[in-house]
Design a protein around this motif. Sequence first.
Motif, PDB file in Angstrom:
ATOM      1  N   GLU A   1       0.837  -1.198   0.000  1.00  0.00           N
ATOM      2  CA  GLU A   1       0.000   0.000   0.000  1.00  0.00           C
ATOM      3  C   GLU A   1       0.876   1.253   0.000  1.00  0.00           C
ATOM      4  OE1 GLU A   1      -2.472  -0.220   3.436  1.00  0.00           O
ATOM      5  OE2 GLU A   1      -3.826  -1.719   2.558  1.00  0.00           O
ATOM      6  N   PRO A   2       0.462   2.330  -0.692  1.00  0.00           N
ATOM      7  CA  PRO A   2       1.203   3.599  -0.623  1.00  0.00           C
ATOM      8  C   PRO A   2       0.999   4.246   0.745  1.00  0.00           C
ATOM      9  CG  PRO A   2      -0.782   3.862  -1.908  1.00  0.00           C
ATOM     10  CD  PRO A   2      -0.698   2.407  -1.602  1.00  0.00           C
TER      11      PRO A   2
ATOM     12  N   ARG B   1      14.036  10.134   2.664  1.00  0.00           N
ATOM     13  CA  ARG B   1      12.869  11.014   2.832  1.00  0.00           C
ATOM     14  C   ARG B   1      12.048  10.928   1.543  1.00  0.00           C
ATOM     15  NH1 ARG B   1      12.202  15.887   5.813  1.00  0.00           N
ATOM     16  NH2 ARG B   1      14.459  15.927   6.204  1.00  0.00           N
ATOM     17  N   SER B   2      10.743  10.597   1.684  1.00  0.00           N
ATOM     18  CA  SER B   2       9.955  10.396   0.474  1.00  0.00           C
ATOM     19  C   SER B   2       8.476  10.657   0.715  1.00  0.00           C
ATOM     20  CB  SER B   2      10.124   8.953  -0.032  1.00  0.00           C
ATOM     21  OG  SER B   2       9.345   8.715  -1.177  1.00  0.00           O
ATOM     22  N   ASN B   3       7.813  11.156  -0.326  1.00  0.00           N
ATOM     23  CA  ASN B   3       6.350  11.251  -0.341  1.00  0.00           C
ATOM     24  C   ASN B   3       5.737  10.135  -1.200  1.00  0.00           C
ATOM     25  OD1 ASN B   3       5.739  13.710   1.200  1.00  0.00           O
ATOM     26  ND2 ASN B   3       6.983  14.726  -0.381  1.00  0.00           N
ATOM     27  N   ARG B   4       6.599   9.188  -1.619  1.00  0.00           N
ATOM     28  CA  ARG B   4       6.119   8.097  -2.469  1.00  0.00           C
ATOM     29  C   ARG B   4       6.476   6.733  -1.879  1.00  0.00           C
ATOM     30  NH1 ARG B   4       9.111   8.689  -7.677  1.00  0.00           N
ATOM     31  NH2 ARG B   4      10.780   9.371  -6.261  1.00  0.00           N
ATOM     32  N   ALA B   5       6.707   6.706  -0.599  1.00  0.00           N
ATOM     33  CA  ALA B   5       7.070   5.439   0.044  1.00  0.00           C
ATOM     34  C   ALA B   5       5.878   4.476   0.060  1.00  0.00           C
ATOM     35  CB  ALA B   5       7.559   5.696   1.467  1.00  0.00           C
TER      36      ALA B   5
ATOM     37  N   VAL C   1       8.948  -0.898   5.014  1.00  0.00           N
ATOM     38  CA  VAL C   1       8.772   0.325   4.238  1.00  0.00           C
ATOM     39  C   VAL C   1       9.798   0.343   3.105  1.00  0.00           C
ATOM     40  CG1 VAL C   1       8.850   2.837   4.268  1.00  0.00           C
ATOM     41  CG2 VAL C   1       7.861   1.589   6.212  1.00  0.00           C
ATOM     42  N   TYR C   2       9.321   0.613   1.887  1.00  0.00           N
ATOM     43  CA  TYR C   2      10.175   0.696   0.705  1.00  0.00           C
ATOM     44  C   TYR C   2      10.226   2.141   0.220  1.00  0.00           C
ATOM     45  CZ  TYR C   2      10.426  -4.383   0.161  1.00  0.00           C
ATOM     46  OH  TYR C   2      10.665  -5.722   0.352  1.00  0.00           O
TER      47      TYR C   2
END
Length: 542
Positions: free
Chosen positions: A41-42, A58-62, A74-75
């Motif tokens: 799931e996003p 650091r990501s907004n698309r993990a 977590v990817y």
Amino acid sequence: MLIFSAERRCERLDDVSTIPYLFPMTLRAQQTSNDYGIVVEPLAGEVIAWRRGEVIARSNRAKVMYETRLSPVVYFPQEDILAELEPAPEHKTFCPFKGTASYSHVKAGKERMENGAWHYPKALPEGQAVDGCFAFMPGVADRIEHEGAEIEALPIGNITGPVVDWLLREAWLAKSPDELLAALGRKLVEDGVAVSRLSILIWSLHPMIAGQNCIWSRDEDEVISRYPSYEILESPVFTDSPFQHVADGLGGVRQKLDTNPDEFNFPIMEDLKEKGVTDYVAMPLPFSDGRINVLTLASDHPNGFTTANLGLIFECSALISRLFEVFALTSSATSLLETYLGKRTGARVLGGEIRRGDGDVIDAAILFCDLRHSTRLETELGREAYVEQLNRFFEVTTDIVNSHEGEVLKFIGDAVLAIFPAGAGHAAACAHAVESAHEIVSRLKDPDPETNDMSLSCAIGIAYGEVTYGNVGSKERLDFTVIGSAANVAARLGEYGKVIGQPVVATDEVAVEGRFRTDSLGGVELHNVKDRIAASTVFVED
């Protein structure tokens, strides 16, 4: 009904030539409920991975992957990882659902974490949602923040259903690994698992046989068993197979033959594809002693194995491994006892004659065979070549004794102690012993092209009498042997033969039972034998 075929020569491990691939038009849904699943799931919003106060991703698309009985992972997209990733091509792991994981070392500040992150460059369908993403090994990231909320694992259910019930209640009733493999295959098919073929490779503790390879096919319901020798371990049959990959501890193999055909370049994959296989799995079955055995599964269903199919087998694999290990332990015990004690004696020990004093008083002919000029041979040939000749001496003697209904009880330095029980009577036991002596002398005298055309000579003594055949020794260290004057006389007659230059000397009651010419020596005086012994030389020429 289970059909067992005759053993045949192993031309290829995991051979596919016997596999029928006409899958039934209908396949019922899997009945065993194991709730095994993989959900990706996003994660909405920003996700930050920290290590010792430093941001390493650091990501907004993990994305988060939930997998049954594992913690959420977590990817991060590779471009959102701030730490330096250094590829580690020497290290890989395998998941039958997601595929082969490649690793990278993680550099953060002055630290370098070996194999600290992984990704799936050629993901299987279940793992394709995290293509291009990396995950950190536990402990690499101190914490992962997701808008202040903790990422919780999905609830875990129980494994229940026909396959589990059978493994717990009935599988132990199988009498052999062949029978167990066939029963497992039938139970999986009955439970709706799309398996067309199962095979297992079980390593053995045997001086000549590397292991047992059993193959079961669904449509024929037939098991073929092969027993490859150690030579096959150096052959492309093994080195270019999934068995080598798994047995070397490199993880399993999953090949969806229509999606990632270049993942594993094994010759058998093309053969499987031609036979209609759509999905292939080879997974490790570790035994408690650390040996890695191999279980393989093939499917000819258009969609291959489902996650639930593989999840069931994956979660039950430890129990399946222990069931097969029982057979392996029994086989190893039998092989080792036969190797070190002989077939008859090994069977007696395995049958429970394991205490000091256990044994029988029997009548038997005793043969004692000593390699002559052993010290000179070692000096002239050197240790390695001498040991080769010694092994030849032991092999020739053992083969001949066994072929005449005798048994080698032990090797004593460069000598052999053999027994010929009088089960068929005095005359038969003595005749077998004399025939063996004649053949041993003749065979050793012939030059052997495999060992530098050398001839060997020996001294043989044979006696007949009542002996104790059983366990003697200390409370903690036993020896299964024969005790009695006949054994002592046989050894002394061999020594006497050396003195008079005759290769075979036997007591008169033994010598008369052979078909060879004899020459009486009268009553001979032997070292440490109270009375003179009536003996004769046995001429080895026909």
